[in-house]
Design an enzyme around this catalytic site. Sequence first.
Site, PDB file in Angstrom:
ATOM      1  N   GLU A   1      -9.930  -2.871  -9.308  1.00 35.52           N
ATOM      2  CA  GLU A   1      -9.690  -1.483  -8.912  1.00 35.52           C
ATOM      3  C   GLU A   1      -8.221  -1.139  -9.193  1.00 35.52           C
ATOM      4  O   GLU A   1      -7.314  -1.862  -8.771  1.00 35.52           O
ATOM      5  CB  GLU A   1      -9.983  -1.255  -7.426  1.00 35.52           C
TER       6      GLU A   1
ATOM      7  N   GLU B   1      -2.287  -2.036  -6.505  1.00 32.53           N
ATOM      8  CA  GLU B   1      -1.690  -0.832  -5.912  1.00 32.53           C
ATOM      9  C   GLU B   1      -0.171  -0.899  -6.097  1.00 32.53           C
ATOM     10  O   GLU B   1       0.464  -1.866  -5.709  1.00 32.53           O
ATOM     11  CB  GLU B   1      -2.074  -0.746  -4.432  1.00 32.53           C
TER      12      GLU B   1
ATOM     13  N   ASP C   1      -3.694   9.703  -9.339  1.00 33.59           N
ATOM     14  CA  ASP C   1      -2.735  10.806  -9.166  1.00 33.59           C
ATOM     15  C   ASP C   1      -2.845  11.771 -10.342  1.00 33.59           C
ATOM     16  O   ASP C   1      -2.805  11.354 -11.499  1.00 33.59           O
ATOM     17  CB  ASP C   1      -1.310  10.255  -9.092  1.00 33.59           C
TER      18      ASP C   1
ATOM     19  N   ASP D   1     -11.272  14.571  -8.112  1.00 32.09           N
ATOM     20  CA  ASP D   1     -11.542  15.963  -7.726  1.00 32.09           C
ATOM     21  C   ASP D   1     -10.714  16.915  -8.590  1.00 32.09           C
ATOM     22  O   ASP D   1     -10.601  18.089  -8.256  1.00 32.09           O
ATOM     23  CB  ASP D   1     -11.271  16.196  -6.229  1.00 32.09           C
TER      24      ASP D   1
ATOM     25  N   THR E   1     -13.881   6.166  -1.061  1.00 34.51           N
ATOM     26  CA  THR E   1     -12.448   5.945  -0.814  1.00 34.51           C
ATOM     27  C   THR E   1     -11.955   6.978   0.194  1.00 34.51           C
ATOM     28  O   THR E   1     -12.643   7.952   0.500  1.00 34.51           O
ATOM     29  CB  THR E   1     -11.622   6.124  -2.115  1.00 34.51           C
TER      30      THR E   1
ATOM     31  N   GLU F   1     -11.910  10.347  -1.406  1.00 36.25           N
ATOM     32  CA  GLU F   1     -13.221  10.998  -1.469  1.00 36.25           C
ATOM     33  C   GLU F   1     -13.521  11.657  -0.121  1.00 36.25           C
ATOM     34  O   GLU F   1     -13.971  12.801  -0.060  1.00 36.25           O
ATOM     35  CB  GLU F   1     -14.351  10.024  -1.819  1.00 36.25           C
TER      36      GLU F   1
HETATM   37  C1  LIG Z   1      -4.276   9.582  -5.212  1.00 39.09           C
HETATM   38  S1  LIG Z   1      -4.219   7.927  -4.730  1.00 39.09           S
HETATM   39  C2  LIG Z   1      -5.938   7.445  -4.558  1.00 39.09           C
HETATM   40  C3  LIG Z   1      -6.093   6.188  -3.772  1.00 39.09           C
HETATM   41  C4  LIG Z   1      -7.524   5.680  -3.645  1.00 39.09           C
HETATM   42  N1  LIG Z   1      -8.037   5.284  -4.947  1.00 39.09           N
HETATM   43  C5  LIG Z   1      -8.420   6.710  -3.016  1.00 39.09           C
HETATM   44  O1  LIG Z   1      -9.262   7.284  -3.735  1.00 39.09           O
HETATM   45  O2  LIG Z   1      -8.298   6.923  -1.802  1.00 39.09           O
HETATM   46  C6  LIG Z   1      -3.792   7.090  -6.246  1.00 39.09           C
HETATM   47  C7  LIG Z   1      -3.235   5.700  -5.983  1.00 39.09           C
HETATM   48  O3  LIG Z   1      -2.976   5.051  -7.220  1.00 39.09           O
HETATM   49  C8  LIG Z   1      -1.769   4.323  -7.095  1.00 39.09           C
HETATM   50  N2  LIG Z   1      -1.235   4.080  -8.446  1.00 39.09           N
HETATM   51  C9  LIG Z   1      -0.699   5.003  -9.279  1.00 39.09           C
HETATM   52  N3  LIG Z   1      -0.344   4.430 -10.452  1.00 39.09           N
HETATM   53  C10 LIG Z   1      -0.658   3.109 -10.349  1.00 39.09           C
HETATM   54  C11 LIG Z   1      -0.520   2.004 -11.221  1.00 39.09           C
HETATM   55  N4  LIG Z   1       0.009   2.147 -12.449  1.00 39.09           N
HETATM   56  N5  LIG Z   1      -0.927   0.795 -10.801  1.00 39.09           N
HETATM   57  C12 LIG Z   1      -1.463   0.649  -9.561  1.00 39.09           C
HETATM   58  N6  LIG Z   1      -1.606   1.664  -8.678  1.00 39.09           N
HETATM   59  C13 LIG Z   1      -1.231   2.888  -9.076  1.00 39.09           C
HETATM   60  C14 LIG Z   1      -0.912   5.224  -6.234  1.00 39.09           C
HETATM   61  O4  LIG Z   1       0.154   4.549  -5.628  1.00 39.09           O
HETATM   62  C15 LIG Z   1      -1.915   5.738  -5.230  1.00 39.09           C
HETATM   63  O5  LIG Z   1      -2.023   4.911  -4.092  1.00 39.09           O
END
Ligand SMILES: C[S@@+](CC[C@H](N)C(=O)[O-])C[C@H]1O[C@@H](n2cnc3c(N)ncnc32)[C@H](O)[C@@H]1O
Length: 218
Positions: A44, A69, A119, A155, A193, A196
């Site tokens: 993931e 993460e 993101d 989304d 998640t 979601e």
């Molecule tokens: C908008 S959040 C969504 C978190 C989770 N997947 C959810 O749906 O609840 C996106 C996550 O991806 C992580 N992230 C962004 N770029 C990343 C990378 N290159 N490697 C690992 N994690 C990353 C961010 O720190 C953040 O916690």
Amino acid sequence: MPRSSLRRPGQELDLSKHLRDSEQLPSNLSSNTLFSNEHPLELEVGSGKGLFIDNASLANPAHNYVGVEIIAKYAKHSAAKLARRQATNAIMVSGNAEPLLAESIAQGSLEAVHVYFPDPWWKKRHRKRRVLNEQSIINLTRCLRTGGRFHFWTDVLDYFEDTVELIAEISPILGVPIPEDEITATHDLDYRTHFERRSRQNFIPVYRIRYEKRSALA
Ligand SMILES: C[S@@+](CC[C@H](N)C(=O)[O-])C[C@H]1O[C@@H](n2cnc3c(N)ncnc32)[C@H](O)[C@@H]1O
């Protein structure tokens, strides 16, 4: 929308079996090097608060799960969930998933890659920072076994459409996008998640697809 605050793992909780720094990983990541077995390995990217990896690894004990993460406190929070229930088939990696996909995972070795609510990087000039980009799609396609799955939920319609188009263009071996259903939540953590849950509770549409990698000849 701001993120809710994190509960800190207790000082006494031993995270040593569930949290690894990306700098201290073996150079070849596999079920063998991480879990000392040959079970199918699922990755993931961007686990956030770790709801997916916690639920999926509990539901599928015959598979191994690695969550990556980049924000250390979230990696730790997710690892704490796994440590509390002494999960033996899941770990969190604190660090950037991109070099791991590019360099540390053997071709055709992953059962699945999961990317949920990455993101969005709304501004056009920031789009190259998106976790799903040309290079990462090539890398994740290489890492998947034939028949292996790539799950992508978001989304952000624009991110969804751009990614579907990009995959069709540069990675047709992933096949066609297969819609995934919304599951009726029976309790407050019964979502794929945290993001979601947030979207659904705010009546924001969610786009859910998976790909299944074809064989070269199909
Ligand atoms: C908008 S959040 C969504 C978190 C989770 N997947 C959810 O749906 O609840 C996106 C996550 O991806 C992580 N992230 C962004 N770029 C990343 C990378 N290159 N490697 C690992 N994690 C990353 C961010 O720190 C953040 O916690």
